[in-house]
Write a protein that holds these residues in place. Structure first.
Motif, PDB file in Angstrom:
ATOM      1  N   LYS A  93      34.866  50.343   9.568  1.00 57.09           N
ATOM      2  CA  LYS A  93      33.564  49.834   9.046  1.00 57.09           C
ATOM      3  C   LYS A  93      33.249  48.460   9.352  1.00 57.09           C
ATOM      4  N   LEU A  94      34.053  47.954  10.259  1.00 60.31           N
ATOM      5  CA  LEU A  94      34.055  46.392  10.490  1.00 60.31           C
ATOM      6  C   LEU A  94      33.587  46.224  12.129  1.00 60.31           C
ATOM      7  N   LEU A  95      33.607  47.378  12.586  1.00 63.79           N
ATOM      8  CA  LEU A  95      33.131  47.132  14.094  1.00 63.79           C
ATOM      9  C   LEU A  95      32.206  48.355  14.562  1.00 63.79           C
ATOM     10  N   PRO A  96      31.341  47.962  15.477  1.00 60.29           N
ATOM     11  CA  PRO A  96      30.541  49.136  15.875  1.00 60.29           C
ATOM     12  C   PRO A  96      31.234  50.159  16.645  1.00 60.29           C
ATOM     13  N   GLU A  97      30.655  51.473  16.803  1.00 66.33           N
ATOM     14  CA  GLU A  97      31.445  52.455  17.260  1.00 66.33           C
ATOM     15  C   GLU A  97      31.663  52.306  18.912  1.00 66.33           C
ATOM     16  N   LYS A  98      30.746  51.558  19.552  1.00 70.36           N
ATOM     17  CA  LYS A  98      30.927  51.481  21.023  1.00 70.36           C
ATOM     18  C   LYS A  98      32.118  50.653  21.146  1.00 70.36           C
ATOM     19  N   LEU A  99      32.408  49.413  20.361  1.00 69.87           N
ATOM     20  CA  LEU A  99      33.595  48.865  20.499  1.00 69.87           C
ATOM     21  C   LEU A  99      34.963  49.453  20.075  1.00 69.87           C
ATOM     22  N   LEU A 100      34.687  50.232  18.984  1.00 69.19           N
ATOM     23  CA  LEU A 100      35.833  50.851  18.256  1.00 69.19           C
ATOM     24  C   LEU A 100      36.608  51.768  19.214  1.00 69.19           C
ATOM     25  N   PHE A 101      35.799  52.397  20.071  1.00 68.74           N
ATOM     26  CA  PHE A 101      36.555  53.341  20.960  1.00 68.74           C
ATOM     27  C   PHE A 101      36.215  53.048  22.533  1.00 68.74           C
ATOM     28  N   LYS A 102      36.105  51.839  22.908  1.00 68.64           N
ATOM     29  CA  LYS A 102      36.016  51.527  23.986  1.00 68.64           C
ATOM     30  C   LYS A 102      37.090  51.660  24.607  1.00 68.64           C
ATOM     31  N   GLY A 103      37.303  51.884  26.106  1.00 77.85           N
ATOM     32  CA  GLY A 103      38.516  51.886  26.740  1.00 77.85           C
ATOM     33  C   GLY A 103      39.257  50.719  26.960  1.00 77.85           C
ATOM     34  N   LYS A 104      40.466  50.731  27.336  1.00 74.23           N
ATOM     35  CA  LYS A 104      41.286  49.711  27.280  1.00 74.23           C
ATOM     36  C   LYS A 104      40.939  49.126  28.800  1.00 74.23           C
ATOM     37  N   LEU A 105      40.815  47.539  28.688  1.00 71.20           N
ATOM     38  CA  LEU A 105      40.608  46.861  29.960  1.00 71.20           C
ATOM     39  C   LEU A 105      41.945  45.933  30.064  1.00 71.20           C
ATOM     40  N   GLY A 106      42.570  45.982  31.099  1.00 72.64           N
ATOM     41  CA  GLY A 106      43.523  45.067  31.457  1.00 72.64           C
ATOM     42  C   GLY A 106      42.965  43.692  32.048  1.00 72.64           C
ATOM     43  N   PHE A 107      43.892  42.906  32.476  1.00 71.46           N
ATOM     44  CA  PHE A 107      43.617  41.592  33.025  1.00 71.46           C
ATOM     45  C   PHE A 107      44.398  41.186  34.309  1.00 71.46           C
ATOM     46  N   SER A 108      44.565  42.597  35.042  1.00 71.13           N
ATOM     47  CA  SER A 108      45.369  42.542  36.094  1.00 71.13           C
ATOM     48  C   SER A 108      44.538  41.993  37.538  1.00 71.13           C
ATOM     49  N   SER A 109      45.146  41.346  38.417  1.00 71.25           N
ATOM     50  CA  SER A 109      44.615  40.949  39.477  1.00 71.25           C
ATOM     51  C   SER A 109      44.679  41.818  40.723  1.00 71.25           C
ATOM     52  N   ASN A 110      43.695  41.650  41.435  1.00 73.82           N
ATOM     53  CA  ASN A 110      43.539  42.335  42.659  1.00 73.82           C
ATOM     54  C   ASN A 110      43.940  41.837  43.887  1.00 73.82           C
ATOM     55  N   THR A 111      45.615  41.815  43.882  1.00 69.11           N
ATOM     56  CA  THR A 111      46.282  41.074  44.975  1.00 69.11           C
ATOM     57  C   THR A 111      46.101  41.484  46.490  1.00 69.11           C
ATOM     58  N   HIS A 112      45.532  42.597  46.715  1.00 68.31           N
ATOM     59  CA  HIS A 112      44.949  43.097  47.927  1.00 68.31           C
ATOM     60  C   HIS A 112      43.834  42.142  48.287  1.00 68.31           C
ATOM     61  N   SER A 113      42.863  41.925  47.362  1.00 65.66           N
ATOM     62  CA  SER A 113      41.835  40.950  47.832  1.00 65.66           C
ATOM     63  C   SER A 113      42.116  39.572  47.957  1.00 65.66           C
ATOM     64  N   ILE A 114      43.122  39.137  47.024  1.00 68.79           N
ATOM     65  CA  ILE A 114      43.453  37.791  46.918  1.00 68.79           C
ATOM     66  C   ILE A 114      44.158  37.645  48.228  1.00 68.79           C
ATOM     67  N   TYR A 115      45.028  38.579  48.780  1.00 66.86           N
ATOM     68  CA  TYR A 115      46.013  38.198  49.929  1.00 66.86           C
ATOM     69  C   TYR A 115      44.886  38.286  51.152  1.00 66.86           C
ATOM     70  N   LYS A 116      44.042  38.876  51.153  1.00 65.18           N
ATOM     71  CA  LYS A 116      43.202  39.313  52.222  1.00 65.18           C
ATOM     72  C   LYS A 116      42.222  37.751  52.335  1.00 65.18           C
ATOM     73  N   ASN A 117      41.917  37.299  51.350  1.00 63.71           N
ATOM     74  CA  ASN A 117      40.999  36.341  51.516  1.00 63.71           C
ATOM     75  C   ASN A 117      41.911  35.010  51.519  1.00 63.71           C
ATOM     76  N   GLU A 118      42.642  34.554  50.831  1.00 64.40           N
ATOM     77  CA  GLU A 118      43.423  33.511  50.904  1.00 64.40           C
ATOM     78  C   GLU A 118      45.031  33.426  50.903  1.00 64.40           C
ATOM     79  N   LEU A 119      45.529  34.422  50.474  1.00 60.59           N
ATOM     80  CA  LEU A 119      47.080  34.353  50.105  1.00 60.59           C
ATOM     81  C   LEU A 119      47.528  34.510  51.375  1.00 60.59           C
ATOM     82  N   ARG A 120      47.051  35.173  52.304  1.00 55.47           N
ATOM     83  CA  ARG A 120      47.596  35.429  53.648  1.00 55.47           C
ATOM     84  C   ARG A 120      47.774  34.134  54.499  1.00 55.47           C
TER      85      ARG A 120
END
Length: 299
Positions: A214-241
């Motif tokens: 009753k406190l949240l709109p349905e689109k937020l209530l059942f929204k899929g889980k989003l993580g905070f992971s980094s794309n290490t492949h992209s980071i490695y390719k662009n600068e980490l290497r």
């Protein structure tokens, strides 16, 4: 790093924040892990542990994994190690702790003895692993597979990672973080609660969603889980290497004989490939170690 920037944004505006840490561990938020564990359980029922197929399957697969790692260690073809993960899935599927370890860490393949010989110095290789045995204590409990998974998440990842990082990042910005989900009475309630109120095989945090619908709109209530992971492949390719070439080959980990220089050079000299994420994670962790050493030990 994301908690630092969140608290940095809050700095100066508020002094105390309420964090949602603990909600996933107590109320079944990591649905992808539970699904994997349940699928492993279904596989075991399909091919029981005492069956002739399992006996035939396990020894050749175990031999194949060791042979594959040994070959790659000697010949240097690290790109194809993604297949090692697929073989490891089958090898670990008959133990709860092995299956859990497989979905908890990106470094599980590095526990193979040949990888230890390739990566670590003689003084280090005997200290590393086998980490999977550490999780046995949680899966020996007389509970369901999913309840034991909740316990492992609560006892390991939460206190040894999330809470440590949250506390350090909030304090670095002079903000106090409080965790209402970790109230002692609520913890006791959640661990005594039947799993049907948490996870239905597809959706998690069922009882929480029901109580706040009753406190949240349905689109937020059942929204899929989003993580905070980094794309290490992209980071490695662009600068980490480039950074790794400058800092790691003759860094403190090599100078102090923790890590073999040849292994770092092997990664850096190989063409970038999405299948080598585990190696880029390794390079990222090693770079973080070098920065930590420079900040606290060089002084």
């Amino acid at each position: 790093l994301y908690p630092y920037y969140i608290y940095n944004k809050l700095k100066g505006n508020v002094k105390v924040v309420l964090s949602g840490l603990g909600g996933d561990e107590l109320l079944g938020g990591y649905t992808f892990r539970y699904k994997y564990m349940l699928n492993a359980q279904k596989f075991r029922k399909l091919i029981p542990q005492s069956s002739w197929m399992k006996k035939i399957l396990k020894k050749p697969v175990k031999y194949g994994i060791n042979s594959w790692v040994k070959f790659n260690s000697e010949k240097g073809n690290i790109i194809k190690d993604i297949y090692l993960d697929k073989l490891n899935n089958i090898l670990n599927i008959y133990t709860d702790s092995g299956t859990y370890y497989k979905i908890t860490t990106a470094d599980s393949g590095f526990n193979a003895i040949q990888f230890k010989e390739q990566i670590y110095s003689s003084q280090m290789k005997n200290v590393i692993g086998p980490h999977v045995r550490h999780f046995d204590q949680y899966f020996k409990q007389n509970n369901s597979l999913i309840d034991n998974t909740y316990l492992a998440e609560f006892k390991e990842k939460l206190p040894n990672d999330f809470l440590v990082v949250d506390d350090a990042m909030s304090m670095a910005n002079s903000v106090e973080s409080r965790v209402p989900f970790l109230d002692n009475k609520l913890i006791d309630l959640c661990f005594s609660m039947p799993n049907k109120y948490k996870f239905n095989g597809n959706v998690g945090k069922l009882i929480l969603r029901k109580n706040i619908k009753k406190l949240l709109p349905e689109k937020l209530l059942f929204k899929g889980k989003l993580g905070f992971s980094s794309n290490t492949h992209s980071i490695y390719k662009n600068e980490l290497r480039q950074i790794a070439q400058e800092k790691l080959i003759n860094g403190q980990a090599v100078k102090n004989k923790f890590i073999k220089k040849e292994f770092i050079q092997k990664i850096l000299s190989t063409k970038t490939n999405m299948n080598k994420t585990r190696y880029y994670n390794f390079i990222w962790n090693l770079y973080a170690f070098e920065e930590w050493w420079g900040l606290y030990l060089d002084k």
